[in-house]
Motif scaffolding. Structure first.
Motif, PDB file in Angstrom:
ATOM      1  N   MET A 133       0.828  -1.199   0.000  1.00  0.00           N
ATOM      2  CA  MET A 133       0.000   0.000   0.000  1.00  0.00           C
ATOM      3  C   MET A 133       0.866   1.253   0.000  1.00  0.00           C
ATOM      4  O   MET A 133       0.550   2.238  -0.652  1.00  0.00           O
ATOM      5  CB  MET A 133      -0.943  -0.014   1.203  1.00  0.00           C
ATOM      6  N   LYS A 134       1.982   1.194   0.747  1.00  0.00           N
ATOM      7  CA  LYS A 134       2.885   2.353   0.768  1.00  0.00           C
ATOM      8  C   LYS A 134       3.397   2.637  -0.636  1.00  0.00           C
ATOM      9  O   LYS A 134       3.458   3.784  -1.073  1.00  0.00           O
ATOM     10  CB  LYS A 134       4.081   2.081   1.680  1.00  0.00           C
ATOM     11  N   GLN A 135       3.772   1.555  -1.351  1.00  0.00           N
ATOM     12  CA  GLN A 135       4.315   1.757  -2.689  1.00  0.00           C
ATOM     13  C   GLN A 135       3.222   2.268  -3.633  1.00  0.00           C
ATOM     14  O   GLN A 135       3.506   3.056  -4.534  1.00  0.00           O
ATOM     15  CB  GLN A 135       4.953   0.460  -3.198  1.00  0.00           C
ATOM     16  N   ARG A 136       1.970   1.862  -3.380  1.00  0.00           N
ATOM     17  CA  ARG A 136       0.867   2.411  -4.166  1.00  0.00           C
ATOM     18  C   ARG A 136       0.767   3.917  -3.955  1.00  0.00           C
ATOM     19  O   ARG A 136       0.519   4.672  -4.904  1.00  0.00           O
ATOM     20  CB  ARG A 136      -0.466   1.776  -3.739  1.00  0.00           C
ATOM     21  N   VAL A 137       0.938   4.340  -2.708  1.00  0.00           N
ATOM     22  CA  VAL A 137       0.893   5.787  -2.443  1.00  0.00           C
ATOM     23  C   VAL A 137       2.025   6.473  -3.211  1.00  0.00           C
ATOM     24  O   VAL A 137       1.830   7.526  -3.819  1.00  0.00           O
ATOM     25  CB  VAL A 137       1.009   6.086  -0.931  1.00  0.00           C
ATOM     26  N   GLY A 138       3.202   5.828  -3.201  1.00  0.00           N
ATOM     27  CA  GLY A 138       4.329   6.390  -3.947  1.00  0.00           C
ATOM     28  C   GLY A 138       4.005   6.519  -5.430  1.00  0.00           C
ATOM     29  O   GLY A 138       4.361   7.512  -6.076  1.00  0.00           O
ATOM     30  N   ILE A 139       3.302   5.513  -5.968  1.00  0.00           N
ATOM     31  CA  ILE A 139       2.930   5.557  -7.384  1.00  0.00           C
ATOM     32  C   ILE A 139       1.899   6.659  -7.618  1.00  0.00           C
ATOM     33  O   ILE A 139       2.012   7.450  -8.562  1.00  0.00           O
ATOM     34  CB  ILE A 139       2.386   4.177  -7.831  1.00  0.00           C
ATOM     35  N   GLU A 163      13.928   0.175  -8.671  1.00  0.00           N
ATOM     36  CA  GLU A 163      13.502  -1.087  -8.048  1.00  0.00           C
ATOM     37  C   GLU A 163      12.269  -0.894  -7.168  1.00  0.00           C
ATOM     38  O   GLU A 163      12.317  -1.156  -5.962  1.00  0.00           O
ATOM     39  CB  GLU A 163      14.639  -1.673  -7.209  1.00  0.00           C
ATOM     40  N   PRO A 164      11.185  -0.439  -7.765  1.00  0.00           N
ATOM     41  CA  PRO A 164      10.046  -0.043  -6.925  1.00  0.00           C
ATOM     42  C   PRO A 164       9.393  -1.199  -6.194  1.00  0.00           C
ATOM     43  O   PRO A 164       8.759  -1.004  -5.167  1.00  0.00           O
ATOM     44  CB  PRO A 164       9.075   0.588  -7.924  1.00  0.00           C
ATOM     45  N   PHE A 165       9.534  -2.414  -6.714  1.00  0.00           N
ATOM     46  CA  PHE A 165       8.801  -3.528  -6.110  1.00  0.00           C
ATOM     47  C   PHE A 165       9.715  -4.522  -5.407  1.00  0.00           C
ATOM     48  O   PHE A 165       9.271  -5.566  -4.982  1.00  0.00           O
ATOM     49  CB  PHE A 165       8.002  -4.270  -7.190  1.00  0.00           C
ATOM     50  N   LEU A 185       0.982  -5.076  -8.397  1.00  0.00           N
ATOM     51  CA  LEU A 185       1.439  -3.715  -8.666  1.00  0.00           C
ATOM     52  C   LEU A 185       2.047  -3.604 -10.061  1.00  0.00           C
ATOM     53  O   LEU A 185       1.893  -2.579 -10.728  1.00  0.00           O
ATOM     54  CB  LEU A 185       2.440  -3.274  -7.605  1.00  0.00           C
ATOM     55  N   GLN A 186       2.714  -4.670 -10.500  1.00  0.00           N
ATOM     56  CA  GLN A 186       3.250  -4.653 -11.872  1.00  0.00           C
ATOM     57  C   GLN A 186       2.109  -4.498 -12.866  1.00  0.00           C
ATOM     58  O   GLN A 186       2.188  -3.694 -13.805  1.00  0.00           O
ATOM     59  CB  GLN A 186       4.015  -5.941 -12.164  1.00  0.00           C
ATOM     60  N   ASP A 187       1.013  -5.263 -12.642  1.00  0.00           N
ATOM     61  CA  ASP A 187      -0.146  -5.151 -13.523  1.00  0.00           C
ATOM     62  C   ASP A 187      -0.632  -3.707 -13.561  1.00  0.00           C
ATOM     63  O   ASP A 187      -0.931  -3.165 -14.623  1.00  0.00           O
ATOM     64  CB  ASP A 187      -1.281  -6.058 -13.022  1.00  0.00           C
ATOM     65  N   VAL A 203      14.301 -10.504 -13.741  1.00  0.00           N
ATOM     66  CA  VAL A 203      14.255 -10.696 -15.187  1.00  0.00           C
ATOM     67  C   VAL A 203      12.807 -10.809 -15.676  1.00  0.00           C
ATOM     68  O   VAL A 203      12.422 -10.215 -16.688  1.00  0.00           O
ATOM     69  CB  VAL A 203      15.061 -11.958 -15.573  1.00  0.00           C
ATOM     70  N   ASP A 204      11.971 -11.540 -14.915  1.00  0.00           N
ATOM     71  CA  ASP A 204      10.579 -11.706 -15.332  1.00  0.00           C
ATOM     72  C   ASP A 204       9.828 -10.376 -15.305  1.00  0.00           C
ATOM     73  O   ASP A 204       8.975 -10.121 -16.157  1.00  0.00           O
ATOM     74  CB  ASP A 204       9.893 -12.724 -14.422  1.00  0.00           C
ATOM     75  N   GLU A 205      10.156  -9.564 -14.316  1.00  0.00           N
ATOM     76  CA  GLU A 205       9.526  -8.250 -14.239  1.00  0.00           C
ATOM     77  C   GLU A 205       9.863  -7.440 -15.491  1.00  0.00           C
ATOM     78  O   GLU A 205       8.991  -6.821 -16.110  1.00  0.00           O
ATOM     79  CB  GLU A 205      10.018  -7.527 -12.981  1.00  0.00           C
TER      80      GLU A 205
END
Lengths: 307, 279
Positions: A144-150, A165-167, A178-180, A200-202
């Motif tokens: 959720m914190k990273q969502r706020v950052g986004i 490296e956001p995730f 979050l990638q989606d 790599v997959d990301e």
């Protein structure tokens, strides 16, 4: 050239070392990105990825060279280039709404509070945090914190997004969601995105172009890999694509062996014309970055790097 | 469980207080047999000589005297006989004035030093030399230059409370997390707005901790300063009652100094909690 929205031109970063020596993290680095392109940088720690991102953001200055965005050399930070930090970097004394509103009111200083709030709210809704506006960052989970950052980065409607490296600090499930969302938002808003990742997959899922960097110090941009997967790729059937494993193996081979030996094996590497690798094209194509052509794939063709 | 722990702790506190008062009472009661002497001589000598009463007042004497003071805290019978409320008010006013002046100087200056590596290095030797000086050492110089004992006391409070605040402000401002500064930079927030919206809230807990240390030191120093400058204040009261050989009043003053000091500390602790943010 019209499609060079961002152009990094011969930048270098050196630090003074012990006894008058200088440590060169990287030098003579050239790369360009088109508008609306999603680019990922992959390389081992210490190759200067974060430094490149900080230079793009304007938080750091290159020792040599210049960065040109939209036809203008950058000097310092800009509201056109939003950064999503690895550690989310939310202000802990502000609520979710307060954090996003801080960015909004920084961009549009004349807006009144109601307008700022309404604008911030739309971006909080966009990242799916409706109902958590008045929570403080300490009450939120890492995702959720990273969502706020986004939301904060998107709320200033930037021309490009820089993600360090956001995730990487999130669990696999949250990371996937979050990638989606980042992919959906970037496609919808036509963002140009520059993202550092170790995953790599990301990179395969998100990127149009993948920059491979060799190990530092003295790191160079070794290859630009074009992602052969279609733009409307889905997470669930990504790995069924005939070129998926060829692409993945190519990147992993690079990380495991070639990132160490690249400089020794490729003495005639021209940093101004980094080879563009198109996976799956009959005969490995190494074209200079100047002549760009999108490779289209047809189902049933032989997968694999035909080199 | 928490309330039960609290309850038990309170119980232990009360038992300890009762034990202390009990021992105090037993140690200071009259023990010796009444000596035979003429009543007039006995009156002249006092209970200490005639009944073997300890010169140290017992808890009951102190309690009675304290009650007397509490009934009339604000009487004023001339220079050497004022209510304890008035004396404490003088001291608190001096501490308050000197402390506020120190806040006005220390926090902006600390901000400047914390934000500027140049100023930080340039001012460091001065701060290092000035900080360990006992505030009372400034007293003669203050008296000579200011020529007013009351203002000199305020100056001494100012000089003693400035250092913890200044150093904590510098530390708090200089150690604001780099990523928060970077957020402000990527949002093109100007220096002034950055100082108020990022650095001040981030450094506030550290600054308030410095302010809390300062108020404690100021309250320690005011007693000594008032003993020197005289006239009014709780410090002067202590010294005056010592000269009167009224140990009872000295004990009451010690108790009140402790209570007021605790209240000042609690006020600052509350402010600190208000600006502290969970991470």
């Amino acid at each position: 050239m019209s499609d060079k929205f961002i152009s990094i031109e011969g930048i270098a970063k050196r630090y003074p070392g012990a006894a008058g020596a200088t440590t060169t993290v990287f030098e003579n680095l050239w790369l360009s990105m088109a508008r609306g392109e999603f680019c990922c940088v992959i390389g081992h720690s210490g190759c200067g990825k974060t430094t490149v991102l900080n230079i793009l953001a304007g938080l750091d200055a290159p020792t040599e060279g210049a960065v040109i965005v939209d036809g203008q050399a950058i000097s310092g930070t800009s509201l056109d280039r939003a950064v999503i930090f690895q550690s989310h970097a939310l202000l802990p004394w502000r609520t979710v709404l307060g954090n996003v509103a801080y960015a909004v009111s920084s961009k549009w200083r004349s807006w009144d509070r109601a307008k700022v709030k309404a604008h911030a709210q739309t971006f909080i809704d966009l990242v799916g945090l409706t109902g958590s506006e008045h929570k403080r960052p300490s009450e939120l989970s890492g995702g959720m914190k990273q969502r706020v950052g986004i939301a904060r980065a998107l709320s200033i409607t930037p021309k490009m997004m820089l993600m360090d490296e956001p995730f990487s600090a999130l669990d696999a499930l949250t990371r996937g969601t979050l990638q989606d969302e980042v992919r959906r938002i970037c496609l919808e808003t036509g963002q140009t995105a520059f993202m550092i990742t170790h995953d790599v997959d990301e990179a395969i899922y998100l990127a149009d172009k993948i920059f491979l960097m060799t190990n530092g110090p003295g790191a160079v941009l070794a290859e630009v890999v074009e992602n052969p997967l279609p733009r409307d790729r889905g997470r669930t059937d990504l790995h069924r694509h005939p070129l998926y494993y060829a692409l993945r193996n190519h990147i992993i081979d690079f990380l495991v062996t070639r990132s160490k030996t690249f400089a020794a094996e490729t003495p005639d590497h021209d940093p101004r014309n980094v080879p563009v690798v198109r996976i799956g094209k009959p005969g490995l194509s190494i074209a200079s970055s100047g002549e760009e052509q999108r490779q289209t794939w047809t189902p049933g063709t032989n997968p694999g790097l035909t080199a | 469980m928490t309330s039960s722990l609290r309850f038990r702790a309170g119980l232990v506190s009360i038992v300890l207080l009762a034990a202390f008062l009990g021992i105090w009472h037993l140690a200071t009661r009259s023990t010796a047999p009444v000596a035979t002497m003429s009543p007039e001589y006995a009156k002249l000598m006092g209970l200490t000589a005639t009944q073997g009463k300890s010169a140290m007042p017992g808890p009951l004497d102190v309690g009675a005297k304290l009650w007397e003071h509490l009934k009339r805290p604000f009487y004023d019978n001339g220079p050497n006989d004022k209510g304890l409320g008035i004396q404490l008010a003088y001291s608190i006013a001096r501490v308050g004035t000197g402390y506020l002046l120190a806040v006005l100087v220390a926090i902006p200056l600390g901000f400047l030093i914390g934000m500027s590596p140049l100023l930080s290095k340039a001012l460091d030797p001065f701060i290092q030399v000035l900080k360990p000086i006992s505030p009372l050492a400034w007293m003669p110089l203050a008296l000579y230059t200011i020529k007013d004992s009351s203002v000199s006391a305020i100056f001494v409070i100012f000089i003693c409370s400035i250092w913890p605040m200044l150093l904590n402000t510098v530390f708090g401002v200089a150690s604001v997390r780099k990523e928060w500064i970077n957020v402000a930079r990527t949002l093109e927030v100007g220096t002034i707005r950055r100082a108020f919206t990022v650095i001040l809230p981030a450094a506030a807990p550290t600054i308030l901790t410095g302010m809390r240390i300062s108020i404690g030191i100021a309250w320690l120093v005011i007693v000594a300063a008032e003993m020197l400058v005289g006239g009014t204040g709780i410090g002067y009261f202590v010294w005056n009652e010592w000269n009167n050989l009224s140990i009872t009043n000295v004990i009451i003053a010690i108790l009140l100094i402790g209570i007021v000091g605790m209240l000042l500390d609690q006020i600052l602790a509350r402010f600190t909690r208000m600006v502290t943010f969970p991470e």
